[in-house]
Design an enzyme around this catalytic site. Structure first.
Site, PDB file in Angstrom:
ATOM      1  N   SER A 116       3.883  -5.443  64.928  1.00  0.00           N
ATOM      2  CA  SER A 116       3.106  -5.539  66.167  1.00  0.00           C
ATOM      3  C   SER A 116       2.983  -6.987  66.610  1.00  0.00           C
ATOM      4  CB  SER A 116       1.711  -4.980  65.887  1.00  0.00           C
ATOM      5  OG  SER A 116       0.828  -5.324  66.906  1.00  0.00           O
ATOM      6  N   TYR A 140      -6.280  -5.019  61.524  1.00  0.00           N
ATOM      7  CA  TYR A 140      -5.052  -4.263  61.848  1.00  0.00           C
ATOM      8  C   TYR A 140      -3.843  -5.212  61.848  1.00  0.00           C
ATOM      9  CZ  TYR A 140      -1.403  -2.418  64.858  1.00  0.00           C
ATOM     10  OH  TYR A 140      -0.185  -2.055  65.362  1.00  0.00           O
ATOM     11  N   LYS A 144      -0.218  -5.707  59.305  1.00  0.00           N
ATOM     12  CA  LYS A 144       1.186  -5.847  59.733  1.00  0.00           C
ATOM     13  C   LYS A 144       1.762  -7.157  59.197  1.00  0.00           C
ATOM     14  CE  LYS A 144       1.341  -1.996  62.062  1.00  0.00           C
ATOM     15  NZ  LYS A 144       2.175  -0.890  61.629  1.00  0.00           N
TER      16      LYS A 144
HETATM   17  N1  UFG Z   1      -8.785  -1.724  77.998  1.00  0.00           N
HETATM   18  C1  UFG Z   1      -9.801  -1.404  78.861  1.00  0.00           C
HETATM   19  N2  UFG Z   1     -10.258  -0.129  78.868  1.00  0.00           N
HETATM   20  C2  UFG Z   1      -9.745   0.844  78.067  1.00  0.00           C
HETATM   21  C3  UFG Z   1      -8.693   0.504  77.183  1.00  0.00           C
HETATM   22  C4  UFG Z   1      -8.242  -0.792  77.186  1.00  0.00           C
HETATM   23  O1  UFG Z   1     -10.305  -2.252  79.600  1.00  0.00           O
HETATM   24  O2  UFG Z   1     -10.226   1.988  78.125  1.00  0.00           O
HETATM   25  C5  UFG Z   1      -8.277  -3.096  77.988  1.00  0.00           C
HETATM   26  C6  UFG Z   1      -8.378  -3.714  76.607  1.00  0.00           C
HETATM   27  O3  UFG Z   1      -9.640  -4.273  76.378  1.00  0.00           O
HETATM   28  C7  UFG Z   1      -7.263  -4.736  76.631  1.00  0.00           C
HETATM   29  C8  UFG Z   1      -6.200  -4.079  77.522  1.00  0.00           C
HETATM   30  O4  UFG Z   1      -6.897  -3.093  78.278  1.00  0.00           O
HETATM   31  O5  UFG Z   1      -7.733  -5.900  77.229  1.00  0.00           O
HETATM   32  C9  UFG Z   1      -5.089  -3.413  76.739  1.00  0.00           C
HETATM   33  O6  UFG Z   1      -5.672  -2.559  75.782  1.00  0.00           O
HETATM   34  P1  UFG Z   1      -4.860  -1.498  74.892  1.00  0.00           P
HETATM   35  O7  UFG Z   1      -5.846  -0.841  73.975  1.00  0.00           O
HETATM   36  O8  UFG Z   1      -4.069  -0.617  75.779  1.00  0.00           O
HETATM   37  O9  UFG Z   1      -3.853  -2.384  74.090  1.00  0.00           O
HETATM   38  P2  UFG Z   1      -4.116  -3.615  73.097  1.00  0.00           P
HETATM   39  O10 UFG Z   1      -3.420  -4.796  73.681  1.00  0.00           O
HETATM   40  O11 UFG Z   1      -5.544  -3.773  72.756  1.00  0.00           O
HETATM   41  O12 UFG Z   1      -3.421  -3.116  71.760  1.00  0.00           O
HETATM   42  C10 UFG Z   1      -2.065  -2.766  71.696  1.00  0.00           C
HETATM   43  C11 UFG Z   1      -1.881  -1.810  70.531  1.00  0.00           C
HETATM   44  C12 UFG Z   1      -2.249  -2.478  69.243  1.00  0.00           C
HETATM   45  C13 UFG Z   1      -1.514  -3.773  69.104  1.00  0.00           C
HETATM   46  C14 UFG Z   1      -1.671  -4.638  70.329  1.00  0.00           C
HETATM   47  C15 UFG Z   1      -0.840  -5.874  70.247  1.00  0.00           C
HETATM   48  O13 UFG Z   1      -2.680  -0.683  70.690  1.00  0.00           O
HETATM   49  O14 UFG Z   1      -1.912  -1.619  68.196  1.00  0.00           O
HETATM   50  O15 UFG Z   1      -1.293  -3.898  71.482  1.00  0.00           O
HETATM   51  O16 UFG Z   1       0.454  -5.531  70.017  1.00  0.00           O
HETATM   52  F1  UFG Z   1      -2.025  -4.464  68.065  1.00  0.00           F
END
Ligand code: UFG
Length: 327
Positions: A116, A140, A144
């Site tokens: 990741s 998490y 990785k």
């Molecule tokens: N977000 C919201 N509302 C939501 C969901 C997400 O505002 O309901 C925001 C989050 O706070 C973040 C962005 O949207 O700022 C992206 O969030 P995601 O959960 O879609 O993705 P992340 O970047 O947090 O995480 C993803 C994977 C992880 C991995 C990460 C980095 O889910 O497993 O990318 O590779 F670690």
């Protein structure tokens, strides 16, 4: 040749299984269905087993002519990993170690690992190259990171060959509509917006409007899951043809803020996304943006579906089709 796909009934695993079958590989899906879904199994032989139980792994490896192992099975929620690091370290590391142990016992040396962008932590440089320092900021991401270190040591000591694929933000759904995202609970941005619009979720929370970004919301590099799946095929062919260990980013070198994604979702669905402002989630970094040069050069891989409209459209089609049936 048979390929073992641990976690093949999950989101990225199932899309990769579809691509493997299309390419003529014989697939053995190894999954305990804790987060994998029967609906996401559309082909291949299924062995129900748990990576925490070495005997059940040995059973799958008892099937002859296995050429490589793809390992998708892992816990993926950053937030949960903060609250319950023990669950993450135990599950993600021990299950992977068990898998490697059985691989070594049976003399299988080719391994593709789902890593990741979380291994990088807060980027010091954008786009992020594979040579960027590794400094994960949540448990998490640590799992990785540690597993990548384990892979390096196993290569040195036992001749294991691996390609560690560092995913940026996997999104979208199978363009043919057979597969898509079915997480439980769903925590990702795009499905959460779409599930809210379909009335499957009560509200939509926007986490963090005070990031040091142009509009204050977090910026991410969204890659279509079918492009990710195709990169696995390229990586697998590469390691089978000339075994060499590598760390490779899988991203698009394009990024969007949360507000930009909301706008795209509004355009594509024709609906307004009303959101509730919430504080940042712990462990969320402001920006992720991949350098994709290494993947393109080494894997001779090209993005096909990762423009943001296709990502949101395919996800929308999937969620509409599954509305009312979500877990
Ligand atoms: N977000 C919201 N509302 C939501 C969901 C997400 O505002 O309901 C925001 C989050 O706070 C973040 C962005 O949207 O700022 C992206 O969030 P995601 O959960 O879609 O993705 P992340 O970047 O947090 O995480 C993803 C994977 C992880 C991995 C990460 C980095 O889910 O497993 O990318 O590779 F670690």
């Amino acid at each position: 040749m048979k390929i073992i796909v641990a976690g093949g009934a999950g989101y990225i695993g199932s899309h990769t299984v579809k691509a493997l079958i299309r390419e003529g590989f014989e697939v053995i899906i190894f999954d305990n269905f804790s987060s994998g879904k029967k609906e996401l199994v559309i082909g291949g032989e299924v062995v129900v087993g748990d990576l925490m139980d070495k005997e059940s792994i040995r059973k799958a490896f008892g099937l002859k002519d296995i050429g490589a192992v793809l390992h998708f099975a892992s816990l993926i929620q950053v937030g949960e990993s903060y609250v319950n690091p023990q669950k993450y370290y135990t599950q993600n590391l021990i299950s992977g170690l068990n898998l490697l142990e059985v691989m070594l016992e049976t003399g299988i040396k080719n391994f593709i690992f789902s890593s990741s962008a979380a291994v990088y932590g807060v980027p010091q440089q954008l786009p992020i190259p594979e040579s960027h320092p590794l400094n994960p900021v949540n448990p998490y991401g640590q799992t990785k990171f540690f597993f990548e270190k384990i892979l390096e040591d196993y290569e040195r000591a036992y001749g294991l060959k691996f390609i560690s694929l560092r995913y940026f933000n996997a999104a979208g759904a199978d363009p043919e509509g057979q597969l898509g995202e079915l997480h439980e609970p769903e925590t990702h941005l795009i499905p959460n917006i779409l599930l809210f619009l379909l009335g499957e979720k009560e509200g939509f929370n926007l986490f963090g409007m005070d990031f040091p970004t142009e509009d204050g919301t977090a910026v991410r590099d969204y890659i279509h899951v079918t492009d990710l799946a195709n990169a696995h095929i390229r990586a697998l062919k590469k390691i089978l043809a000339s075994p060499r260990s590598e760390f490779i980013n899988l991203g698009t070198n394009k990024s969007y803020s949360v507000l930009e994604i909301i706008k795209k979702a509004e355009e594509i669905t024709g609906q307004k996304v009303n959101y509730t402002k919430k504080p940042k989630r712990k462990g969320d970094v402001p920006v992720l943006l991949a350098s994709k040069q290494k993947a393109e050069q080494l894997l001779e891989w090209k993005l096909k579906y990762s423009n943001i409209e296709t990502i949101v459209e395919t996800a929308w089609n999937w969620h509409k089709k599954n509305a009312g049936a979500s877990p």
